[in-house]
Design a protein around this motif. Structure first.
Motif, short mmCIF file in Angstrom:
data_model
loop_
_atom_site.label_atom_id
_atom_site.label_comp_id
_atom_site.label_asym_id
_atom_site.label_seq_id
_atom_site.Cartn_x
_atom_site.Cartn_y
_atom_site.Cartn_z
N PHE A 68 125.45 54.25 102.02
CA PHE A 68 126.85 54.32 101.92
C PHE A 68 127.32 53.37 101.08
O PHE A 68 127.14 52.01 101.55
CB PHE A 68 127.56 54.35 103.26
CG PHE A 68 127.33 55.59 104.00
CD1 PHE A 68 128.53 56.43 104.27
CD2 PHE A 68 126.11 55.85 104.68
CE1 PHE A 68 128.19 57.72 104.77
CE2 PHE A 68 126.05 57.00 105.37
CZ PHE A 68 127.22 57.99 105.49
N LEU A 69 128.10 53.64 100.03
CA LEU A 69 128.55 52.71 99.01
C LEU A 69 130.25 52.88 98.96
O LEU A 69 130.58 53.84 98.57
CB LEU A 69 128.12 52.86 97.50
CG LEU A 69 126.53 52.81 97.33
CD1 LEU A 69 126.11 53.46 96.03
CD2 LEU A 69 126.06 51.69 97.68
N ALA A 70 130.75 51.65 99.31
CA ALA A 70 132.21 51.84 99.68
C ALA A 70 133.15 51.67 98.07
O ALA A 70 132.47 51.47 97.20
CB ALA A 70 132.74 50.55 100.37
N GLY A 71 134.25 52.28 98.20
CA GLY A 71 135.06 52.16 97.13
C GLY A 71 135.79 51.00 96.91
O GLY A 71 135.64 50.18 97.91
N HIS A 72 136.54 50.69 95.77
CA HIS A 72 137.05 49.44 95.76
C HIS A 72 137.90 49.17 96.62
O HIS A 72 138.96 49.79 96.77
CB HIS A 72 137.69 49.57 94.22
CG HIS A 72 138.17 48.23 93.75
ND1 HIS A 72 139.69 48.12 93.78
CD2 HIS A 72 137.88 46.94 93.34
CE1 HIS A 72 140.04 46.89 93.70
NE2 HIS A 72 138.87 46.11 93.17
N GLY A 73 137.93 47.72 97.12
CA GLY A 73 139.07 47.26 97.78
C GLY A 73 138.83 47.57 99.24
O GLY A 73 139.77 47.04 100.31
N THR A 74 137.82 48.31 99.66
CA THR A 74 137.60 48.55 101.27
C THR A 74 137.13 47.32 102.03
O THR A 74 135.89 47.22 101.82
CB THR A 74 136.50 49.68 101.15
OG1 THR A 74 137.02 50.87 100.45
CG2 THR A 74 136.27 50.09 102.73
N CYS A 75 138.09 47.01 102.82
CA CYS A 75 137.84 45.49 103.51
C CYS A 75 136.78 45.66 104.54
O CYS A 75 136.05 44.71 104.66
CB CYS A 75 139.08 45.20 104.05
SG CYS A 75 139.83 46.30 105.14
N CYS A 76 136.48 46.66 105.05
CA CYS A 76 135.48 47.05 106.12
C CYS A 76 134.77 48.33 105.98
O CYS A 76 134.97 49.41 106.77
CB CYS A 76 136.10 46.78 107.49
SG CYS A 76 134.77 46.71 108.81
N PRO A 77 133.64 48.29 105.04
CA PRO A 77 133.12 49.72 104.75
C PRO A 77 132.22 50.64 106.10
O PRO A 77 132.39 51.56 106.12
CB PRO A 77 132.09 49.16 103.74
CG PRO A 77 132.49 48.15 103.10
CD PRO A 77 133.11 47.09 104.22
N ILE A 78 131.99 49.53 106.93
CA ILE A 78 131.21 50.11 108.27
C ILE A 78 132.06 50.88 109.16
O ILE A 78 131.94 52.05 109.30
CB ILE A 78 130.60 48.87 108.99
CG1 ILE A 78 129.34 48.14 108.25
CG2 ILE A 78 130.04 49.40 110.28
CD1 ILE A 78 128.76 46.89 108.85
N ILE A 79 133.43 50.09 109.28
CA ILE A 79 134.36 50.83 110.06
C ILE A 79 134.89 52.01 109.27
O ILE A 79 135.29 53.22 109.56
CB ILE A 79 135.53 49.91 110.37
CG1 ILE A 79 134.70 48.95 111.45
CG2 ILE A 79 136.50 50.67 111.12
CD1 ILE A 79 134.19 49.39 112.71
N ASP A 80 135.14 51.91 107.83
CA ASP A 80 135.97 52.89 106.96
C ASP A 80 135.08 54.21 107.10
O ASP A 80 135.58 55.25 106.99
CB ASP A 80 135.92 52.25 105.63
CG ASP A 80 136.54 53.45 104.80
OD1 ASP A 80 137.56 53.73 104.91
OD2 ASP A 80 135.80 53.73 103.90
N PHE A 81 133.66 53.96 106.87
CA PHE A 81 132.75 55.27 106.76
C PHE A 81 132.57 55.60 108.40
O PHE A 81 131.72 56.81 108.51
CB PHE A 81 131.44 54.65 106.19
CG PHE A 81 131.59 54.76 104.74
CD1 PHE A 81 132.03 55.85 104.03
CD2 PHE A 81 131.22 53.79 103.94
CE1 PHE A 81 132.00 55.89 102.57
CE2 PHE A 81 131.15 53.62 102.47
CZ PHE A 81 131.61 54.64 101.67
N LYS A 82 132.78 55.00 109.43
CA LYS A 82 132.42 55.48 110.53
C LYS A 82 132.82 56.85 111.09
O LYS A 82 131.68 57.57 111.64
CB LYS A 82 132.76 54.58 111.94
CG LYS A 82 132.12 54.71 113.22
CD LYS A 82 132.75 53.80 113.98
CE LYS A 82 131.94 53.84 115.43
NZ LYS A 82 132.11 52.93 116.40
#
Length: 322
Positions: A68-82
């Motif tokens: 998983f590769l987060a979008g720009h400015g995503t402060c917490c990718p792990i939670i964002d993608f959960k």
């Protein structure tokens, strides 16, 4: 003269009060960051990449590895993608690489050109013992990195799942970059901790995910803690500075037509006034194994419609394997 003297004294007092307030806010912010790091330590592992600690989180089981590769400015990718990865972890290995300046990763002085971004991601995966070929699940700006990865190292990319991914044509022809002074101001605000004074309504507007039933109460606290730590970092600002150059590098290479791709495309209203759906669907349609799906949601569609996306990913990857 007395009027100007009094006015000068008042202005001086205001400046002193503001200076003391900003100083106190900065000290409070630093203390809170230290406390939050102890309370919410990195859930994954830290690896030294380019002399900085990069955080890699892994979960799940299966034959295929989803990176998983987060979008720009995503402060917490792990939670964002959960909301998405929690629906996939029983069938796939899940890996989330947090770029420098994101999540629990350290900020870096290295430039954020696309070659550096890609090589740091690949090195982090290598150090974490995660071998390809990978299915790249790329949101927004990281769509450029995923496509570039397939261009440079096609044997490492099994497929690309684009979550409202950025493509080079959009950057070249339609993207309007935010003014540098605005970004610098937001960087200043976040670094001294003034973001901690945002109201509950402002936070919920910025992070609709805090109301998601897919997250636990602790997840939501972690999300806010990482927002205070990793919003508008210098690496995020530097990514914006390199965005046009990075898109040109991707554009200079051929579309990786042999890489299976599935783009999930939002209504585009949060992104541009241009026809976002046409841009993305036209791009993926040029590949031999391209597919796309329009979803009536905002840019963070993996937060808003994770069930649909997870089901479609399962079906798509079964066909890719066959």
């Amino acid at each position: 003269m007395k009027f100007f003297t009094i006015l000068g004294i008042i202005l001086l007092v205001i400046i002193i009060i503001m200076t003391l307030f900003l100083f106190a806010a900065t000290i409070n912010h630093k203390n809170k960051l230290d406390q939050e790091y102890i309370e919410y330590p990195p859930p994954g592992k830290l690896f030294e990449v380019n002399n900085k600690s990069i955080h890699v989180y892994a979960a799940g089981q299966g034959d295929s590895t989803l990176v998983f590769l987060a979008g720009h400015g995503t402060c917490c990718p792990i939670i964002d993608f959960k909301p998405l990865w929690m629906r996939l972890k029983d069938d796939y290995k899940i890996v989330i690489v947090e770029r420098a300046g994101y999540g629990w990763s350290e900020t870096s002085n290295n430039p954020r050109d696309i070659d550096t971004l890609l090589e740091e991601t690949r090195k982090a995966l290598e150090l974490a013992g995660k071998k390809g070929p990978y299915v790249l699940v790329a949101h927004s700006m990281s769509g450029l990195e995923a496509i570039y990865w397939a261009q440079r190292y096609p044997s490492e990319v099994k497929a690309i799942i684009g979550i409202d991914p950025l493509v080079s044509d959009f950057v070249e022809n339609y993207l309007e970059l935010p003014p540098g002074i605005k970004l610098s101001f937001m960087y200043f605000i976040s670094r001294i901790g003034l973001s901690r004074f945002m109201s509950k309504n402002e936070l919920e507007k910025s992070f609709p995910l805090v109301k998601s039933n897919d997250l636990s109460a602790e997840d939501k606290q972690v999300l806010l803690a990482l927002f205070y730590k990793s919003s508008y970092t210098k690496n995020m600002l530097n990514e914006i500075e390199y965005l046009t150059e990075n898109a040109k590098k991707v554009k200079a290479n051929n579309i990786p037509v042999n890489t299976p791709m599935y783009f999930f495309i939002s209504d585009g209203k949060e992104v541009t006034d241009a026809d976002w759906r046409v841009l993305l669907s036209d791009y993926v349609s040029q590949t031999d194994y391209g597919k796309y799906k329009f979803l009536d949601s905002g840019h963070y569609i993996h937060n808003q419609q994770p069930e649909i996306i997870a089901d479609e990913i399962n079906s798509f990857l079964k066909n890719v394997s066959n």
